[in-house]
Design an enzyme around this catalytic site. Sequence first.
Site, PDB file in Angstrom:
ATOM      1  N   GLU A   1      13.225   8.668 -33.663  1.00 51.44           N
ATOM      2  CA  GLU A   1      12.573   9.685 -32.785  1.00 51.44           C
ATOM      3  C   GLU A   1      12.060  10.705 -33.933  1.00 51.44           C
ATOM      4  O   GLU A   1      11.147  11.398 -33.574  1.00 51.44           O
ATOM      5  CB  GLU A   1      13.671  10.354 -31.923  1.00 51.44           C
ATOM      6  CG  GLU A   1      14.159   9.595 -30.531  1.00 51.44           C
ATOM      7  CD  GLU A   1      13.042   9.073 -29.675  1.00 51.44           C
ATOM      8  OE1 GLU A   1      12.025   9.956 -29.537  1.00 51.44           O
ATOM      9  OE2 GLU A   1      12.857   7.731 -29.309  1.00 51.44           O
TER      10      GLU A   1
ATOM     11  N   TRP B   1       8.822  10.056 -34.610  1.00 53.06           N
ATOM     12  CA  TRP B   1       7.944  10.347 -33.569  1.00 53.06           C
ATOM     13  C   TRP B   1       7.311  11.744 -33.885  1.00 53.06           C
ATOM     14  O   TRP B   1       6.167  12.194 -33.935  1.00 53.06           O
ATOM     15  CB  TRP B   1       8.369  10.401 -32.269  1.00 53.06           C
ATOM     16  CG  TRP B   1       8.205   9.151 -31.483  1.00 53.06           C
ATOM     17  CD1 TRP B   1       9.088   8.259 -31.274  1.00 53.06           C
ATOM     18  CD2 TRP B   1       6.852   8.704 -30.849  1.00 53.06           C
ATOM     19  NE1 TRP B   1       8.613   7.283 -30.446  1.00 53.06           N
ATOM     20  CE2 TRP B   1       7.159   7.528 -30.129  1.00 53.06           C
ATOM     21  CE3 TRP B   1       5.622   9.139 -30.780  1.00 53.06           C
ATOM     22  CZ2 TRP B   1       6.291   6.835 -29.440  1.00 53.06           C
ATOM     23  CZ3 TRP B   1       4.703   8.574 -30.028  1.00 53.06           C
ATOM     24  CH2 TRP B   1       5.237   7.194 -29.473  1.00 53.06           C
TER      25      TRP B   1
ATOM     26  N   ASN C   1      14.267  14.743 -22.486  1.00 53.35           N
ATOM     27  CA  ASN C   1      12.959  14.012 -22.927  1.00 53.35           C
ATOM     28  C   ASN C   1      12.395  13.253 -21.835  1.00 53.35           C
ATOM     29  O   ASN C   1      11.152  12.979 -21.587  1.00 53.35           O
ATOM     30  CB  ASN C   1      13.002  13.113 -24.333  1.00 53.35           C
ATOM     31  CG  ASN C   1      11.878  12.433 -24.438  1.00 53.35           C
ATOM     32  OD1 ASN C   1      10.782  13.126 -24.852  1.00 53.35           O
ATOM     33  ND2 ASN C   1      11.879  11.216 -24.786  1.00 53.35           N
TER      34      ASN C   1
ATOM     35  N   TRP D   1      -3.880  18.011 -18.250  1.00 54.35           N
ATOM     36  CA  TRP D   1      -2.719  18.226 -19.101  1.00 54.35           C
ATOM     37  C   TRP D   1      -2.475  19.445 -19.870  1.00 54.35           C
ATOM     38  O   TRP D   1      -1.387  19.923 -20.331  1.00 54.35           O
ATOM     39  CB  TRP D   1      -2.780  16.772 -20.139  1.00 54.35           C
ATOM     40  CG  TRP D   1      -4.129  16.827 -20.935  1.00 54.35           C
ATOM     41  CD1 TRP D   1      -5.134  16.283 -20.824  1.00 54.35           C
ATOM     42  CD2 TRP D   1      -4.091  17.514 -22.178  1.00 54.35           C
ATOM     43  NE1 TRP D   1      -6.068  16.434 -21.518  1.00 54.35           N
ATOM     44  CE2 TRP D   1      -5.685  17.134 -22.620  1.00 54.35           C
ATOM     45  CE3 TRP D   1      -3.413  18.275 -23.088  1.00 54.35           C
ATOM     46  CZ2 TRP D   1      -6.083  17.703 -23.764  1.00 54.35           C
ATOM     47  CZ3 TRP D   1      -3.742  18.801 -24.298  1.00 54.35           C
ATOM     48  CH2 TRP D   1      -5.351  18.510 -24.727  1.00 54.35           C
TER      49      TRP D   1
ATOM     50  N   TRP E   1       2.186  15.692 -24.349  1.00 52.29           N
ATOM     51  CA  TRP E   1       1.225  15.921 -23.099  1.00 52.29           C
ATOM     52  C   TRP E   1       0.384  14.825 -23.071  1.00 52.29           C
ATOM     53  O   TRP E   1      -0.003  14.292 -22.072  1.00 52.29           O
ATOM     54  CB  TRP E   1       0.863  17.128 -22.979  1.00 52.29           C
ATOM     55  CG  TRP E   1       1.650  18.072 -22.155  1.00 52.29           C
ATOM     56  CD1 TRP E   1       2.936  18.909 -22.585  1.00 52.29           C
ATOM     57  CD2 TRP E   1       1.907  17.932 -20.599  1.00 52.29           C
ATOM     58  NE1 TRP E   1       3.771  19.257 -21.737  1.00 52.29           N
ATOM     59  CE2 TRP E   1       3.208  18.948 -20.632  1.00 52.29           C
ATOM     60  CE3 TRP E   1       1.385  17.337 -19.922  1.00 52.29           C
ATOM     61  CZ2 TRP E   1       3.638  19.048 -19.345  1.00 52.29           C
ATOM     62  CZ3 TRP E   1       1.903  17.512 -18.503  1.00 52.29           C
ATOM     63  CH2 TRP E   1       2.859  18.394 -18.112  1.00 52.29           C
TER      64      TRP E   1
END
Length: 472
Positions: free
Chosen positions: A282, A285, A349, A367, A390
């Site tokens: 993560e 990411w 999340n 978005w 998004w």
Amino acid sequence: MKHTALVWFRSDLRVSDNPALHRAAKTGLPVIGVFAPCIKQWQQHDWGANKINYVLRQVACLADDLEKRNIPLLKLTAEDFAQVPDVLVKLVKKHKVSAVYFNDELEINEQARDEKVQKQLEAMDVEVVRCHDQTVILPNAIKTKTDDFYKVYTPYRKAWEAELDKGEYLTLLPKPKKQSALDIQSENWQAIVEKHPTSQAVIDLWPAGEAAAHKQLQAFCGDGLLTYQDQRDFPAIEGTSRLSASLACGVLSAKQCYAAGLQAKDGASPKEQTQISTWLSELIWREFYRHVLVGFPRVCRNQPFKTATRKIPWSDNEEHFKAWCDGRTGFPIVDAAMRQLNETGWMHNRLRMIVAMFLTKDLLIDWRWGERYFMNQLVDGDFASNNGGWQWAASTGTDAVPYFRIFNPTSQSTRFDARGDFLRQYLPELAEIGSKDIHDPPPLVRSSCDYPLPIVDHAKARDKTLATFKNL
Ligand SMILES: Cc1cc2nc3c(=O)[nH]c(=O)nc-3n(C[C@H](O)[C@H](O)[C@H](O)COP(=O)(O)OP(=O)(O)OC[C@H]3O[C@@H](n4cnc5c(N)ncnc54)[C@H](O)[C@@H]3O)c2cc1C
């Protein structure tokens, strides 16, 4: 008066593992710090009261930590980035600064500001030392075999992990030592915090200070991290670290978090090591979305990552958007999530993915509307991660799966909050409804609880969205 070294703090509000501060302290010159609360600019970047208050509270704590080392933290009076170079130059002259140190920020407005500052300072023979702290590995240090930036996460992660094995990326820098006292007063940062309040609930939930952030990181590494993979998707459980706000304003560095996770692997069982690896991925990411920001700066200009998706005819249904913002869409999981955001300044999340997909795929709303609303509410608002998240949900971004990834909000709800515990926490009007009905209450139950009917039919909305994307 002796020459001084100036450290300009921005999204690196910490004294430990801070490359700019570390390098300035190593010169042996008296060090002073400065921070620019550019409130107008922050608002133009959609920061809301939660984030502004949080950042200023962190700055006040940073000033206390610096004070212990006799480093004053001054204020740069600039409402927006355009005013920064001139006021910084004045400050540099006043304090006989011979070198200015800062950690780079990656977004385009921040970069443009820093280029101007650098030019003006160098024209005055003031050295400018730019350091890197935003990611463990420099965003442009990882490229494909054809020297391009990665567009997909998984190959990026593999390349990132291979690069990590090659270098000394996780060496943490110590806090600077106490210097001799200077005759320069720190700003009264507490007074500035008080001018930018937010709700007491948000303040209580998100305490400030480097010591508090480290305590939270250590506590998570000793406990939650070992079950992270199993628990991270269930919003009723505190299964994630909740360190995103500390990371977003740099009270913790990415390196400190990654190193702490890696250290927890020592002595962990193979099952626990897998759980830890998921958390580390993560953090990658977060690195990936900064890599995307640097490689594809159009995402900073309100443009989609996938340029073909510019043509999507987004809906401008303000009523639907308001229902989404207020948590009154008639989809309990979406509404509970939005109320969590509105009440706490943070959202789990899994729920961020669900509500983002609902806004863009069920309501077909742009978005960018959602991105802006999130940024305005979040304490952990972070341009790269927010934009990346998004665009991922809207299928305009880096998702490797094409546009037909569309979550069914009700199935997501039964899967990730089976008993409805999370729903009941944020939707008091549904508190008495049993686990079977709570994910999609029957119409009569809804009307007796003053809970709205669904504002769209998910199956029809899905078909419409699929057709819209297919026709691009
Ligand atoms: C639509 C959408 C918007 C988002 N907006 C933001 C935002 O403004 N700021 C933000 O920090 N994160 C954002 N995220 C990513 C993620 O939801 C949060 O980082 C996470 O929920 C924070 O909780 P945590 O600290 O407990 O995370 P953990 O699960 O404990 O993860 C540890 C850290 O890894 C990073 N991280 C985790 N997941 C992601 C991810 N998917 N993308 C990037 N970094 C990640 C965060 O820094 C996080 O603190 C967004 C995701 C989506 C889908």
